[in-house]
Design an enzyme around this catalytic site. Structure first.
Site, PDB file in Angstrom:
ATOM      1  N   GLN A  37       1.937   2.273   4.870  1.00 47.68           N
ATOM      2  CA  GLN A  37       2.110   3.060   3.751  1.00 47.68           C
ATOM      3  C   GLN A  37       1.194   4.217   3.774  1.00 47.68           C
ATOM      4  OE1 GLN A  37       0.876  -0.297   1.191  1.00 47.68           O
ATOM      5  NE2 GLN A  37      -1.116  -0.418   2.052  1.00 47.68           N
ATOM      6  N   HIS A  68      -8.120  -5.654 -13.416  1.00 45.94           N
ATOM      7  CA  HIS A  68      -8.720  -6.664 -12.526  1.00 45.94           C
ATOM      8  C   HIS A  68      -9.382  -7.699 -13.265  1.00 45.94           C
ATOM      9  CE1 HIS A  68      -9.400  -3.190  -9.273  1.00 45.94           C
ATOM     10  NE2 HIS A  68      -8.288  -4.191  -8.980  1.00 45.94           N
ATOM     11  N   ASP A  92      -8.149  -3.438  -2.859  1.00 49.33           N
ATOM     12  CA  ASP A  92      -9.297  -2.604  -3.301  1.00 49.33           C
ATOM     13  C   ASP A  92     -10.474  -3.619  -3.793  1.00 49.33           C
ATOM     14  OD1 ASP A  92      -8.646  -3.530  -6.019  1.00 49.33           O
ATOM     15  OD2 ASP A  92      -6.987  -2.330  -6.084  1.00 49.33           O
ATOM     16  N   ASP A 143      -0.374 -10.601   6.744  1.00 51.72           N
ATOM     17  CA  ASP A 143       1.060 -10.606   5.704  1.00 51.72           C
ATOM     18  C   ASP A 143       0.590 -11.704   4.638  1.00 51.72           C
ATOM     19  OD1 ASP A 143       3.069 -10.621   4.180  1.00 51.72           O
ATOM     20  OD2 ASP A 143       4.455 -10.738   5.783  1.00 51.72           O
ATOM     21  N   ASP A 162      -1.647  -9.793  -6.296  1.00 56.12           N
ATOM     22  CA  ASP A 162      -2.181  -8.483  -6.777  1.00 56.12           C
ATOM     23  C   ASP A 162      -1.612  -7.557  -5.965  1.00 56.12           C
ATOM     24  OD1 ASP A 162      -3.396  -6.030  -7.439  1.00 56.12           O
ATOM     25  OD2 ASP A 162      -5.402  -6.826  -7.142  1.00 56.12           O
ATOM     26  N   SER A 163      -0.330  -7.285  -6.116  1.00 53.97           N
ATOM     27  CA  SER A 163       0.275  -6.309  -5.068  1.00 53.97           C
ATOM     28  C   SER A 163       0.889  -5.203  -5.391  1.00 53.97           C
ATOM     29  CB  SER A 163       1.667  -7.165  -4.455  1.00 53.97           C
ATOM     30  OG  SER A 163       2.975  -7.264  -5.330  1.00 53.97           O
ATOM     31  N   THR A 164       1.444  -4.375  -4.597  1.00 55.77           N
ATOM     32  CA  THR A 164       2.113  -3.250  -5.039  1.00 55.77           C
ATOM     33  C   THR A 164       3.594  -3.528  -5.522  1.00 55.77           C
ATOM     34  OG1 THR A 164       2.669  -3.030  -2.451  1.00 55.77           O
ATOM     35  CG2 THR A 164       1.081  -1.466  -3.226  1.00 55.77           C
ATOM     36  N   ASP A 165       4.305  -2.529  -5.770  1.00 55.52           N
ATOM     37  CA  ASP A 165       5.658  -2.791  -6.604  1.00 55.52           C
ATOM     38  C   ASP A 165       6.432  -3.529  -5.433  1.00 55.52           C
ATOM     39  OD1 ASP A 165       4.433  -1.244  -8.617  1.00 55.52           O
ATOM     40  OD2 ASP A 165       5.373   0.496  -8.261  1.00 55.52           O
ATOM     41  N   PRO A 169       6.529  -3.789   2.100  1.00 60.57           N
ATOM     42  CA  PRO A 169       5.851  -5.003   2.385  1.00 60.57           C
ATOM     43  C   PRO A 169       5.774  -5.925   1.261  1.00 60.57           C
ATOM     44  CG  PRO A 169       4.229  -3.552   2.750  1.00 60.57           C
ATOM     45  CD  PRO A 169       5.464  -2.408   2.319  1.00 60.57           C
TER      46      PRO A 169
HETATM   47  N1  SAM Z   1      -3.064  -2.937  -8.977  1.00 55.94           N
HETATM   48  C1  SAM Z   1      -2.130  -2.469  -8.206  1.00 55.94           C
HETATM   49  C2  SAM Z   1      -0.674  -2.131  -8.914  1.00 55.94           C
HETATM   50  O1  SAM Z   1      -0.415  -3.195  -9.652  1.00 55.94           O
HETATM   51  O2  SAM Z   1      -0.160  -0.931  -8.747  1.00 55.94           O
HETATM   52  C3  SAM Z   1      -1.956  -3.015  -6.928  1.00 55.94           C
HETATM   53  C4  SAM Z   1      -3.263  -2.788  -5.941  1.00 55.94           C
HETATM   54  S1  SAM Z   1      -3.337  -3.333  -4.486  1.00 55.94           S
HETATM   55  C5  SAM Z   1      -4.179  -2.086  -3.854  1.00 55.94           C
HETATM   56  C6  SAM Z   1      -1.923  -3.705  -3.673  1.00 55.94           C
HETATM   57  C7  SAM Z   1      -2.010  -3.979  -2.622  1.00 55.94           C
HETATM   58  O3  SAM Z   1      -0.990  -5.073  -1.832  1.00 55.94           O
HETATM   59  C8  SAM Z   1      -1.943  -2.921  -1.212  1.00 55.94           C
HETATM   60  O4  SAM Z   1      -3.096  -2.709  -0.830  1.00 55.94           O
HETATM   61  C9  SAM Z   1      -0.948  -3.452  -0.393  1.00 55.94           C
HETATM   62  O5  SAM Z   1      -1.272  -2.875   0.957  1.00 55.94           O
HETATM   63  C10 SAM Z   1      -1.045  -4.756  -0.491  1.00 55.94           C
HETATM   64  N2  SAM Z   1       0.355  -5.724  -0.120  1.00 55.94           N
HETATM   65  C11 SAM Z   1       1.580  -5.408  -0.062  1.00 55.94           C
HETATM   66  N3  SAM Z   1       2.464  -6.259   0.635  1.00 55.94           N
HETATM   67  C12 SAM Z   1       1.696  -7.002   0.890  1.00 55.94           C
HETATM   68  C13 SAM Z   1       1.858  -8.322   1.581  1.00 55.94           C
HETATM   69  N4  SAM Z   1       2.926  -8.751   1.936  1.00 55.94           N
HETATM   70  N5  SAM Z   1       0.667  -8.985   2.001  1.00 55.94           N
HETATM   71  C14 SAM Z   1      -0.614  -8.623   1.659  1.00 55.94           C
HETATM   72  N6  SAM Z   1      -0.850  -7.397   0.997  1.00 55.94           N
HETATM   73  C15 SAM Z   1       0.258  -6.759   0.797  1.00 55.94           C
END
Ligand code: SAM
Length: 288
Positions: A37, A68, A92, A143, A162-165, A169
């Site tokens: 990303q 958090h 984070d 992953d 706690d993932s991205t949208d 990934p």
């Molecule tokens: N609080 C944030 C939000 O709701 O927008 C999420 C923050 S946190 C930084 C999200 C993290 O999920 C990212 O750092 C991303 O790299 C991670 N991520 C996404 N897909 C993933 C996966 N399949 N396995 C592990 N981490 C993943």
């Protein structure tokens, strides 16, 4: 110049919902494209540092505590003995930091796919990484979907996603197969909690998550909600799924909660988070 193109502002646009949120910037202090990303860090006029991934706001110094604290404490205080915790994503480290405030936690593993998110958080958000050196903490870079799939059955008490949208990934983190693997990795009484976007903008996604979790075998699902000023609509949610039937019991011990040193979470906000307005309650209710 249109408002969205104003120089000196960060704007996250949600095109399909027709909304945007902006923060007045100081400087662009870091930018890089990782194998997973695009990550940008800005200083802002009034929210401290801001981390954006693929143009979406992830975390700001000023308001991350809402998210958090509410990703960690309602779930951990709803489990009778949260000893073994996994945080999926969360690079984070803010959620991990809150999880580690609980003295019952014996091991907390964070599985983040992109190590650069954590390295940049250590530099720009050191307060969120304050407990990374705790002997109970383990940082895994990989992953989260594969990690949960290979976790021994009944080896976890709480899983926090706690993932991205749900794109890139993170897409598989919102699917039935992942939820079934979480169910297997959880011990009896185990809880899964996952960030589930905005009740105002993404109610369809929330309803689908609840359905997928139930279809994957979870006995109950519940929504909790809280403010999150920098996320689209300013109102965010998490979905909690219980492995086994029975009431969700809150361990509300005022003295223990005071020791968490939280800014938003307390006994009152724990209860308030599960109180749903009618349009949300009706949508997520279990079909008869
Ligand atoms: N609080 C944030 C939000 O709701 O927008 C999420 C923050 S946190 C930084 C999200 C993290 O999920 C990212 O750092 C991303 O790299 C991670 N991520 C996404 N897909 C993933 C996966 N399949 N396995 C592990 N981490 C993943």
């Amino acid at each position: 110049m249109s408002a969205a193109e104003l120089q000196g502002w960060f704007t996250e646009k949600v095109e399909d919902k027709g909304v945007a949120f902006s923060l007045k910037l100081g400087e662009h202090v870091h930018g890089e494209t990782t194998p997973y990303q695009r990550i940008d860090i800005y200083s802002t006029a009034s929210f401290g540092y801001l981390m954006a991934i693929d143009g979406c706001t992830m975390v700001s110094s000023r308001d991350n505590f809402f998210y958090h604290e509410m990703m960690a404490h309602p779930a951990l205080n709803s489990h009778p003995a949260p000893r073994r915790v996994a945080v999926i994503g969360g690079g984070d480290c803010g959620t991990l930091n809150e999880v580690l405030k609980h003295p019952q936690v014996e091991r907390a593993v964070q599985i983040e796919i992109d190590e650069r998110v954590t390295r940049l958080a250590e530099r720009y958000f050191p307060e969120l990484c304050a407990r990374n050196g705790d002997p109970r903490a383990e940082l895994v870079f990989g992953d989260g979907i594969a990690w949960i799939k290979s976790a021994p059955p009944a080896s976890l008490d709480v899983i926090v996603v706690d993932s991205t949208d749900p794109v890139g990934p993170a897409e598989g983190l919102f699917g039935r197969r992942f939820y079934a693997d979480c169910l297997c990795a959880l011990d009896g009484g185990g809880l899964l909690v996952q960030q589930s976007e905005s009740p105002l903008l993404h109610l369809d996604l929330i309803v689908e998550m609840h359905r997928f979790m139930r279809e994957s075998g979870f006995a109950h699902t519940r929504l909790l909600h809280f403010p999150q000023p920098v996320y689209p609509s300013g109102w965010w949610s998490a979905t909690l799924a219980q492995k086994t039937p029975g009431p969700l019991t809150a361990r509300i011990d005022e003295a223990a909660i005071a020791k968490l040193q939280t800014r938003y979470y307390c006994a009152a906000t724990h209860g308030a988070a599960f109180a749903l307005p009618p349009f949300v309650a009706g949508a997520v209710a279990r079909p008869e």
